[in-house]
Scaffold this motif. Structure first.
Motif, mmCIF file in Angstrom:
data_model
loop_
_atom_site.group_PDB
_atom_site.id
_atom_site.type_symbol
_atom_site.label_atom_id
_atom_site.label_comp_id
_atom_site.label_asym_id
_atom_site.label_seq_id
_atom_site.Cartn_x
_atom_site.Cartn_y
_atom_site.Cartn_z
ATOM 1 N N ASP A 12 0.833 -1.192 0.000
ATOM 2 C CA ASP A 12 0.000 0.000 0.000
ATOM 3 C C ASP A 12 0.874 1.251 0.000
ATOM 4 O OD1 ASP A 12 -1.892 1.970 0.331
ATOM 5 O OD2 ASP A 12 -2.880 1.033 2.050
ATOM 6 N N TYR A 13 0.804 2.024 -1.100
ATOM 7 C CA TYR A 13 1.573 3.258 -1.205
ATOM 8 C C TYR A 13 0.752 4.473 -0.771
ATOM 9 C CZ TYR A 13 4.818 0.474 -4.017
ATOM 10 O OH TYR A 13 5.699 -0.475 -4.451
ATOM 11 N N GLY A 14 -0.479 4.254 -0.330
ATOM 12 C CA GLY A 14 -1.363 5.349 0.052
ATOM 13 C C GLY A 14 -2.158 5.870 -1.127
ATOM 14 N N ASN A 15 -3.240 6.577 -0.851
ATOM 15 C CA ASN A 15 -4.117 7.136 -1.888
ATOM 16 C C ASN A 15 -4.626 6.064 -2.863
ATOM 17 O OD1 ASN A 15 -3.826 9.838 -0.954
ATOM 18 N ND2 ASN A 15 -1.830 9.951 -1.977
ATOM 19 N N ASN A 16 -4.893 4.879 -2.313
ATOM 20 C CA ASN A 16 -5.393 3.745 -3.109
ATOM 21 C C ASN A 16 -4.423 3.309 -4.205
ATOM 22 O OD1 ASN A 16 -7.912 3.411 -1.753
ATOM 23 N ND2 ASN A 16 -8.675 5.235 -2.820
ATOM 24 N N LYS A 17 -3.134 3.589 -4.030
ATOM 25 C CA LYS A 17 -2.112 3.147 -4.972
ATOM 26 C C LYS A 17 -1.390 1.929 -4.397
ATOM 27 C CE LYS A 17 -2.741 6.668 -7.777
ATOM 28 N NZ LYS A 17 -3.353 6.482 -9.113
ATOM 29 N N GLY A 18 -1.099 0.956 -5.265
ATOM 30 C CA GLY A 18 -0.407 -0.246 -4.832
ATOM 31 C C GLY A 18 -1.165 -1.484 -5.252
ATOM 32 N N VAL A 19 -0.940 -2.592 -4.530
ATOM 33 C CA VAL A 19 -1.673 -3.836 -4.788
ATOM 34 C C VAL A 19 -2.227 -4.339 -3.463
ATOM 35 C CG1 VAL A 19 -0.420 -4.512 -6.869
ATOM 36 C CG2 VAL A 19 0.501 -5.159 -4.655
ATOM 37 N N PHE A 20 -3.383 -5.012 -3.537
ATOM 38 C CA PHE A 20 -4.107 -5.369 -2.323
ATOM 39 C C PHE A 20 -4.631 -6.796 -2.410
ATOM 40 C CE2 PHE A 20 -4.509 -0.901 -3.409
ATOM 41 C CZ PHE A 20 -3.973 -0.283 -2.282
ATOM 42 N N ASP A 21 -4.094 -7.668 -1.549
ATOM 43 C CA ASP A 21 -4.536 -9.072 -1.460
ATOM 44 C C ASP A 21 -4.529 -9.761 -2.824
ATOM 45 O OD1 ASP A 21 -5.002 -9.129 1.354
ATOM 46 O OD2 ASP A 21 -6.812 -7.941 1.026
ATOM 47 N N VAL A 22 -3.487 -9.538 -3.582
ATOM 48 C CA VAL A 22 -3.361 -10.169 -4.905
ATOM 49 C C VAL A 22 -2.877 -11.612 -4.739
ATOM 50 C CG1 VAL A 22 -2.026 -10.179 -7.058
ATOM 51 C CG2 VAL A 22 -2.998 -8.039 -6.183
ATOM 52 N N SER A 23 -3.623 -12.547 -5.320
ATOM 53 C CA SER A 23 -3.254 -13.964 -5.248
ATOM 54 C C SER A 23 -3.459 -14.629 -6.598
ATOM 55 C CB SER A 23 -4.106 -14.701 -4.203
ATOM 56 O OG SER A 23 -3.872 -14.223 -2.898
ATOM 57 N N PHE A 24 -2.464 -15.374 -7.037
ATOM 58 C CA PHE A 24 -2.613 -16.266 -8.190
ATOM 59 C C PHE A 24 -1.453 -17.256 -8.196
ATOM 60 C CE2 PHE A 24 -0.423 -12.449 -9.786
ATOM 61 C CZ PHE A 24 0.710 -12.990 -10.411
ATOM 62 N N GLU A 25 -1.622 -18.315 -8.950
ATOM 63 C CA GLU A 25 -0.617 -19.370 -9.026
ATOM 64 C C GLU A 25 -0.473 -19.795 -10.481
ATOM 65 O OE1 GLU A 25 0.238 -23.636 -6.702
ATOM 66 O OE2 GLU A 25 -1.230 -22.180 -5.937
ATOM 67 N N ILE A 26 0.755 -19.958 -10.931
ATOM 68 C CA ILE A 26 1.013 -20.330 -12.320
ATOM 69 C C ILE A 26 1.698 -21.691 -12.347
ATOM 70 C CG2 ILE A 26 2.019 -19.618 -14.513
ATOM 71 C CD1 ILE A 26 2.160 -16.776 -13.455
ATOM 72 N N GLU A 27 1.133 -22.613 -13.121
ATOM 73 C CA GLU A 27 1.656 -23.966 -13.200
ATOM 74 C C GLU A 27 2.774 -24.054 -14.242
ATOM 75 O OE1 GLU A 27 0.687 -26.260 -11.101
ATOM 76 O OE2 GLU A 27 -0.877 -24.976 -10.236
ATOM 77 N N GLU A 28 3.551 -25.109 -14.147
ATOM 78 C CA GLU A 28 4.634 -25.341 -15.112
ATOM 79 C C GLU A 28 4.061 -25.479 -16.527
ATOM 80 O OE1 GLU A 28 8.348 -28.449 -15.924
ATOM 81 O OE2 GLU A 28 7.024 -28.713 -14.197
ATOM 82 N N GLY A 29 4.661 -24.776 -17.473
ATOM 83 C CA GLY A 29 4.223 -24.852 -18.864
ATOM 84 C C GLY A 29 3.012 -24.007 -19.191
ATOM 85 N N GLU A 30 2.588 -23.166 -18.255
ATOM 86 C CA GLU A 30 1.402 -22.329 -18.458
ATOM 87 C C GLU A 30 1.809 -20.915 -18.857
ATOM 88 O OE1 GLU A 30 -2.786 -21.302 -16.143
ATOM 89 O OE2 GLU A 30 -0.992 -21.701 -14.940
ATOM 90 N N VAL A 31 1.015 -20.323 -19.746
ATOM 91 C CA VAL A 31 1.173 -18.907 -20.081
ATOM 92 C C VAL A 31 0.033 -18.159 -19.395
ATOM 93 C CG1 VAL A 31 1.370 -17.180 -21.904
ATOM 94 C CG2 VAL A 31 2.180 -19.511 -22.320
ATOM 95 N N PHE A 32 0.408 -17.293 -18.476
ATOM 96 C CA PHE A 32 -0.567 -16.598 -17.626
ATOM 97 C C PHE A 32 -0.558 -15.119 -17.985
ATOM 98 C CE2 PHE A 32 -2.080 -14.540 -13.736
ATOM 99 C CZ PHE A 32 -3.116 -15.373 -13.322
ATOM 100 N N GLY A 33 -1.712 -14.603 -18.371
ATOM 101 C CA GLY A 33 -1.821 -13.203 -18.745
ATOM 102 C C GLY A 33 -2.205 -12.336 -17.568
ATOM 103 N N PHE A 34 -1.623 -11.151 -17.523
ATOM 104 C CA PHE A 34 -1.902 -10.185 -16.461
ATOM 105 C C PHE A 34 -2.360 -8.919 -17.166
ATOM 106 C CE2 PHE A 34 -0.044 -8.411 -12.262
ATOM 107 C CZ PHE A 34 -1.181 -8.780 -11.573
ATOM 108 N N LEU A 35 -3.659 -8.682 -17.161
ATOM 109 C CA LEU A 35 -4.254 -7.659 -18.011
ATOM 110 C C LEU A 35 -4.807 -6.502 -17.185
ATOM 111 C CD1 LEU A 35 -5.159 -6.969 -20.952
ATOM 112 C CD2 LEU A 35 -7.284 -8.170 -20.453
ATOM 113 N N GLY A 36 -4.435 -5.305 -17.599
ATOM 114 C CA GLY A 36 -4.944 -4.116 -16.930
ATOM 115 C C GLY A 36 -4.285 -2.882 -17.499
ATOM 116 N N PRO A 37 -4.878 -1.713 -17.286
ATOM 117 C CA PRO A 37 -4.309 -0.472 -17.803
ATOM 118 C C PRO A 37 -3.092 -0.041 -16.993
ATOM 119 C CG PRO A 37 -6.213 0.024 -16.471
ATOM 120 C CD PRO A 37 -6.127 -1.482 -16.547
ATOM 121 N N ASN A 38 -2.425 1.009 -17.455
ATOM 122 C CA ASN A 38 -1.309 1.577 -16.708
ATOM 123 C C ASN A 38 -1.795 2.021 -15.330
ATOM 124 O OD1 ASN A 38 0.298 1.281 -18.980
ATOM 125 N ND2 ASN A 38 -0.101 3.356 -19.699
#
Length: 300
Positions: A12-38
């Motif tokens: 948390d960088y303040g002013n709602n900037k940062g990441v919050f409770d982000v969870s994911f898991e990537i398996e071997e041989g998987e291509v995982f996309g992370f999609l979002g604006p700047n």
């Protein structure tokens, strides 16, 4: 256990900037996309995966190793392409590639030479005089040339022309076929849709949805656009018990939503009307994304 695991990551960088409770898991041989604006939290998450930043809460591990505790260990297994590449101004591209190879204690440069050929790159010029696209190609060579088990790619085709983007997509397919695990952060829908097995959508630092690409491509919901021969037929059809998205009697057109198991029923109903054309409308990843982001300024 996944090759790469992000567990309740919070910074948390303040002013709602940062990441919050982000969870994911990537398996071997998987291509995982992370999609979002700047500004959505993609690069912040990647910095924690690489061990560049310490979580305020949660854990990040690569190959079962905590990223913050032992970054030097995990980085030996990673290939990283940053979203914004900064090169030394007093080097040629060739010298930079050799420097990175020496840092990685590489003795065989055949993969680097192969990548240089694939991307039609002449790295002999001064880095400070190179275009953004040329610099991006050098970044790709450096990320892939040591054949890492895991690739972390942040906006990988930034600055590339359509031909080079296509070659990059082919490279990702080849690496996946060789069992590589890939995290690809991007805001380019077509790129993500063509390459990724699963896609996480991040908004204001939180993952709001994770999509299975195969379900997106072969979903049970179908969308049809129908135009009738007459306004009368269109108006009568609009009173049928169907899921209408839109009705335009003047244009004699309707858009409807139909489940797979309802297709035969739709055909039976349509047999009672004179139609000009029937067209299935394919819903893309962009459509899905806009369901969450529609009407907002992307960079906020």
């Amino acid at each position: 256990m996944g090759v790469l695991k992000v567990d309740n990551l919070t910074k948390d960088y303040g002013n709602n900037k940062g990441v919050f409770d982000v969870s994911f898991e990537i398996e071997e041989g998987e291509v995982f996309g992370f999609l979002g604006p700047n500004g959505a939290g993609k690069t912040t998450t990647i910095r924690h995966i690489l061990g560049f930043s310490k979580p305020k809460k949660g854990n990040v591990s690569v190959l079962g190793i905590n990223s913050w505790d032992k970054p030097e260990v995990i980085q030996k297994e990673l290939g990283y392409l940053p979203g914004e590449i900064t090169f030394p101004g007093d080097m040629t591209g060739t010298a930079f590639i050799k420097m990175i190879a020496n840092m990685r204690e590489m003795t065989n440069m055949s993969r680097a030479e192969e990548l240089i050929e694939i991307f039609e790159l002449d790295p002999s010029g001064d880095l400070k005089r190179m275009s953004k696209g040329m610099k991006q190609k050098i970044g790709i060579v450096c990320a892939f040339m040591h054949s890492p088990k895991i690739l972390i790619l942040d906006e990988p085709t930034s600055g590339l022309d359509p031909l080079m983007q296509s070659k990059f997509i082919s490279l990702i397919a080849s690496e996946k076929a060789n069992g590589k695990t890939i995290l690809m952060s991007s805001h380019i829908f077509e790129e993500v849709e063509k390459t990724c097995d699963r896609i996480a959508i991040i908004k204001r630092g939180r993952i709001i949805e994770t999509i299975d690409s195969s379900k997106l491509k072969h979903g049970k919901q179908k969308f049809f656009k129908i135009e009738f021969e007459s306004e009368d037929h269109c108006e009568r059809f609009s009173k049928e018990e169907l899921k209408f998205i839109s009705i335009n009697i003047d244009k004699k057109q309707v858009n409807i939503n139909v489940q797979d198991e309802e297709i035969n029923e739709l055909i039976q109903i349509l047999s009672r009307y004179k139609i000009k054309y029937l067209k299935e409308i394919k819903h893309t990843l962009e459509d899905y994304f806009m369901h969450f982001y529609g009407g907002e300024e992307y960079d906020k």
